[in-house]
Design an enzyme around this catalytic site. Structure first.
Site, PDB file in Angstrom:
ATOM      1  N   GLU A 199       0.802  -1.168   0.059  1.00 24.02           N
ATOM      2  CA  GLU A 199      -0.101   0.140   0.033  1.00 24.02           C
ATOM      3  C   GLU A 199       0.754   1.468  -0.065  1.00 24.02           C
ATOM      4  OE1 GLU A 199      -3.477   1.902   2.716  1.00 24.02           O
ATOM      5  OE2 GLU A 199      -2.501   0.004   3.360  1.00 24.02           O
ATOM      6  N   CYS A 256      -5.334  -3.391   2.235  1.00 24.35           N
ATOM      7  CA  CYS A 256      -5.298  -3.518   3.572  1.00 24.35           C
ATOM      8  C   CYS A 256      -6.649  -3.849   4.379  1.00 24.35           C
ATOM      9  CB  CYS A 256      -4.559  -2.110   4.143  1.00 24.35           C
ATOM     10  SG  CYS A 256      -3.833  -2.309   5.803  1.00 24.35           S
ATOM     11  N   LYS A 280      -9.402   2.508  -2.367  1.00 23.74           N
ATOM     12  CA  LYS A 280      -9.614   1.766  -0.884  1.00 23.74           C
ATOM     13  C   LYS A 280     -11.130   2.275  -0.503  1.00 23.74           C
ATOM     14  CE  LYS A 280      -7.316   0.915   3.357  1.00 23.74           C
ATOM     15  NZ  LYS A 280      -6.290   1.313   4.331  1.00 23.74           N
TER      16      LYS A 280
END
Length: 262
Positions: free
Chosen positions: A41, A144, A110
Site C-alpha cells: 500500500e 489493507c 480503497k
C-alpha cells in the site's frame, strides 16, 4: 502463475527511489520466474508522509504509471502497486495493476479507510469489486483494511476472483491479521490471497511485515518475516479448481437468510 511479494517500505517521500526499488525487485522477480510482482500500500510515495500525500498524488495515467509500465515491459512481468491517486481535487488511496505489456489493467480505490490519518487525507472509493484477467486467472484488488471486512472478500468470491491482491500497510499490534485472518479469508472464500505489507518504523507507525500468500486450503504457501524481503509462491488454477470442488462453502450458502446483514 508464479507470484512475487515485495515486502518493503522503500524510501518514504522519494518517488524516484521507490521507482528504482520497484525496478530492481521486478528484475529479481522475473529472474526467479515470476509473472506478477505486488508491492505494498502507498509504495510509490510512502505512507506516513502527511500533506505530501496530496502533493505527490498522480492520476491513474500519470508519469509514475508510465514509468512502471516501462518497468513491466522491460522485465516481462505484471506489476501491482499502491499509490495516492489524484482525480481533480480528490485524492484516493489506490492500487493499480499493469500487465507485462505495459497496459493498465485495473485501478482500485480503497473503500474502507482506517483511522483518522487516512480519513484526513483520502476520500473512500465506492466500487467494491475491481478485477482483471491475467495469465488465465481472474485477479482482484483490495487494500489493507478492506480485507478485514468479510463482505468485501465474499463479494470477490461471488464475482469469480481467483487471486486477490491486497497491498497493505499493516501496523503493530494488528499482526494477527497477517498471521491468522488472511489464511481464513482464502479458505472460506476459496481463492488465493496475496497480502503484501510494508515493514519497519515510519513516522508514528510500526509496520509488521509478515506478508503472506495464502492458498484456498488455508495454508500460508509463503510468508515473509519482519525485514525487507522478496518472497514467492504459485497461484495454480488446477489446485484452485480441485479445492473448490472439495470445499462446499460457496455452494452451500443460503442467501435468502442473509438479508438482515445489509
Amino acid at each position: 502463475m508464479r507470484t512475487a511479494l515485495l515486502q518493503s517500505s522503500g524510501r518514504p517521500g522519494s518517488v524516484a527511489e521507490n521507482l528504482r526499488v520497484l525496478d530492481e525487485a521486478a528484475g529479481r522477480a522475473a529472474a526467479a520466474g515470476a509473472a506478477l510482482l505486488t508491492a505494498p500500500e502507498m509504495f510509490l510515495t510512502g505512507y506516513a508522509i502527511g500533506d505530501d500525500i496530496g502533493r505527490l498524488a498522480e492520476p491513474t495515467d500519470g508519469a509514475c504509471a508510465a514509468a512502471i509500465s516501462k518497468t513491466a515491459v522491460r522485465h516481462g512481468l505484471a506489476i501491482a502497486y499502491g499509490y495516492p491517486e489524484r482525480d481533480g481535487d480528490t485524492v484516493y488511496n489506490s492500487a493499480q495493476l499493469i500487465s507485462a505489456d505495459g497496459t493498465r489493467l485495473a485501478n482500485y480505490r480503497k473503500t474502507h479507510l482506517f483511522g483518522c490519518f487516512e480519513r484526513d487525507h483520502f476520500t473512500p472509493g465506492e466500487r467494491q469489486v475491481v478485477q482483471a484477467e491475467l495469465n488465465g486467472l481472474t485477479v482482484g484488488l483490495l487494500i489493507c483494511y478492506d480485507v478485514e471486512f468479510p463482505e468485501n472478500v465474499r463479494a470477490h468470491a461471488l464475482a469469480g476472483t481467483d487471486l486477490l491482491l491486497v497491498p497493505t500497510a499493516q501496523m503493530h499490534p494488528y499482526q494477527f491479521v497477517a498471521e491468522s485472518m488472511i489464511p481464513v479469508r482464502a479458505f472460506e472464500n476459496q481463492m488465493y490471497v496475496a497480502y503484501v505489507n510494508r515493514v519497519g518504523q515510519e513516522g508514528e507507525f510500526e509496520f509488521v511485515g509478515l506478508s503472506v500468500l495464502a492458498d484456498p486450503d488455508g495454508v500460508a504457501r509463503t510468508r515473509a518475516g519482519r525485514a525487507e524481503q522478496l518472497v514467492f509462491a504459485d497461484a495454480d488454477p488446477a489446485f484452485l479448481a480441485a479445492s473448490r470442488a472439495a470445499n462446499p462453502y460457496l455452494a452451500d450458502r443460503r442467501p435468502g437468510l442473509y438479508g438482515s446483514l445489509t
